[in-house]
Design an enzyme around this catalytic site. Structure first.
Site, short mmCIF file in Angstrom:
data_model
loop_
_atom_site.label_atom_id
_atom_site.label_comp_id
_atom_site.label_asym_id
_atom_site.label_seq_id
_atom_site.Cartn_x
_atom_site.Cartn_y
_atom_site.Cartn_z
N HIS A 82 -2.91 -2.08 -4.28
CA HIS A 82 -3.55 -0.97 -3.55
C HIS A 82 -3.02 -0.91 -2.12
CE1 HIS A 82 -7.13 1.76 -2.83
NE2 HIS A 82 -6.68 1.54 -1.59
N HIS B 152 -1.41 1.91 1.24
CA HIS B 152 -1.20 3.26 1.79
C HIS B 152 0.09 3.25 2.59
CE1 HIS B 152 -5.24 4.87 0.81
NE2 HIS B 152 -5.53 3.57 0.83
N GLN C 170 -7.31 12.41 0.21
CA GLN C 170 -8.03 11.70 1.29
C GLN C 170 -9.26 12.46 1.79
OE1 GLN C 170 -7.10 8.61 3.74
NE2 GLN C 170 -9.27 9.11 3.58
N HIS D 297 -10.30 5.56 -5.18
CA HIS D 297 -11.16 4.94 -4.17
C HIS D 297 -12.58 5.26 -4.61
CE1 HIS D 297 -7.48 4.86 -1.90
NE2 HIS D 297 -8.05 4.27 -0.88
N GLU E 123 -16.69 3.28 -1.69
CA GLU E 123 -16.26 2.51 -0.51
C GLU E 123 -17.25 2.76 0.62
OE1 GLU E 123 -12.37 3.31 1.10
OE2 GLU E 123 -12.42 1.55 2.41
N ASP F 116 -3.93 -2.84 1.12
CA ASP F 116 -4.54 -1.58 1.58
C ASP F 116 -3.81 -1.01 2.80
OD1 ASP F 116 -6.24 0.57 1.44
OD2 ASP F 116 -8.02 -0.48 2.13
N TRP G 136 -6.52 2.26 10.29
CA TRP G 136 -7.68 1.50 9.79
C TRP G 136 -7.57 0.00 10.05
CZ3 TRP G 136 -5.30 5.50 7.17
CH2 TRP G 136 -6.07 6.65 7.02
FE FE2 Z 1 -7.35 2.47 0.26
#
Ligand code: FE2
Length: 441
Positions: free
Chosen positions: A57, A59, A152, A210, A213, A309, A315
């Site tokens: 996983h 991005h 997203q 996702h 979360e 991730d 993030w």
């Molecule tokens: Fe993610």
């Protein structure tokens, strides 16, 4: 004559003194016998040889953008999403490709040769999709890059995703994504899961959403995802990513939910580095950890994998794309310090992740691809403990990355000594004390 032989290797299951013979990109022999004839022979010196790490996983479109247009001051998920929204319009095709290629170099250096990356499709131009499709092609000799069409801003909430997500799939994106907890209501979240599973079933694609979360103990999207998986006969083809709300759910409810996930043959993906930093932000004390129930899911027979991730993005300001960092954090957060539990965490970033991605020919058996990593460690647990140098990273029988062995010299108490960070008696993967000391490292 073989193309490559790796001799005197320790395997993740604890087998010692193994010789791995490779020919035409595949493993052809695996035994204790010494195979002498090969174009190249690597002496593993009783160190660990593992199948490559797999990041289940990630991005890639946002990776390595930390600080643009400004840093995430609160460090929260929502400020991260807002920052990404500001940054997106300024990204260009070439710049996305350059960052992604740099991230792939980091991954290879750390021994990760397969990455499932979500790519944001909430952009009418699908700029990041087109860039990462190009990168997927550029790196395919070294890395299996799998792309997930990720809405997203919400599949139903975004003004464009209902059009752009199928368009991304038409362009060649591999997997159907989703983010039901970010839709406007719980009901719209459930509706998005139903719609997206139907798209995947109609197109014969895998699903990776996702899901849940949040810290909301009443979030119920993974239950819907499991139900829709069964309804659309997608068993074994669906992943629920993050699932952090499961940390906060009522125990009785979870005792019903986990068997449902098992029935749906779902994979659960935890992202320990991110979950521990982004969840529990509304808590004072005690603060929840936010990672999903890795230990309980594994005990119930659910496939559990882990992802990095983020690396240096809106993030998460840290990281070097090391899946051993991920396993190390997951082990601590999940309190998985039992000897067999530590070993299972290694599986979460190797074989379990490969299963989630449906990777073909993965593993250290004759017939598998000659893909492997030689680490400066004596066991899988040792690798998590030390996060050591990846001495050689091998893809299709070819060494594509090397790191020198690191042995610090310390001057202390009037003596000079080399430090290996090993005690004389080592623990076996089963947790028993070995009678013999490990070889040189
Ligand atoms: Fe993610």
């Amino acid at each position: 004559m073989l193309d490559l032989v790796v001799r005197n290797a320790v395997l993740p299951d604890g087998r010692e003194g193994m010789t791995i013979g490779c020919e035409k990109g595949r493993i052809v022999t695996l035994s204790r016998d010494v195979v002498a004839e090969a174009e190249r022979v690597i002496d593993a010196q009783a160190c660990l040889v593992s199948p490559p790490f797999v990041d289940a996983h990630f991005h890639m479109d946002s990776a390595l953008t930390y600080g643009r247009p400004r840093v995430n001051r609160s460090g929260t998920l929502l400020e991260g999403i807002a920052l990404w929204g500001e940054l997106k319009p300024s990204l260009t095709h070439d710049e996305i490709c350059e960052r992604a290629l740099e991230l792939c170099r980091w991954a290879v250096a750390r021994g990760t040769l397969a990455i499932r990356s979500h790519v944001d499709v909430c952009d009418p131009s699908l700029r990041a999709v087109k860039a990462l499709l190009e990168v997927r092609e550029l790196v395919k000799r070294e890395i299996d890059l799998q792309l997930v069409a990720f809405p997203q801003d919400g599949f139903l909430r975004s003004p464009v995703a209902e059009t752009t997500l199928p368009a991304a799939l038409e362009l060649g994106v591999d997997v159907v994504g989703g983010i039901p907890h970010f839709e406007r209501t719980m009901a719209e979240g459930a509706a998005s899961v139903e719609r997206l599973c139907r798209i995947a079933a109609d197109r014969g694609l895998l699903v990776d959403m996702h899901c849940d979360e949040s810290d909301d103990p009443l979030s119920r999207q993974v239950e819907v995802l499991a139900r829709e998986t069964i309804r659309h006969r997608l068993q074994g083809r669906v992943v629920g990513s993050h699932l952090t709300a499961m940390h906060s759910m009522d125990n009785y409810y979870v005792s019903k939910l986990i068997p449902l996930m098992h029935e749906a043959e779902m994979t659960a993906i935890a992202n320990p580095l991110i979950n521990i930093t982004l969840q529990g932000r509304h808590d004072t004390y005690p603060k929840r950890r936010g990672m999903t129930r890795v230990k309980e899911l594994l005990e119930a027979g659910v496939n559990v994998a882990c992802g990095h991730d983020c690396v240096m993005d809106p993030w998460y300001p840290l990281g070097s794309h090391d899946m051993l960092d991920v396993a190390h954090m997951g082990l601590h957060v999940g309190q998985m310090t039992g000897s067999l539990e530590m070993r299972k965490m290694f599986d979460c970033v190797t074989v379990n992740a490969a299963r989630a991605l449906h990777l073909d020919g993965y593993g250290l058996e004759p017939g598998c691809w000659a893909d492997m990593v030689l680490l400066q460690a004596h066991s899988a647990v040792d690798a998590i403990r030390l996060r050591p140098a990846r001495l050689a990273v091998i893809r299709r029988g070819r060494v594509i990355a090397e790191t020198p062995r690191a042995v610090p010299t310390v001057h202390l108490a009037g003596k000079t000594a080399a430090v290996t960070f090993h005690v004389k008696k080592a623990l076996s993967p089963s947790g028993e004390i070995n009678a013999t000391s490990p070889g040189p490292i």
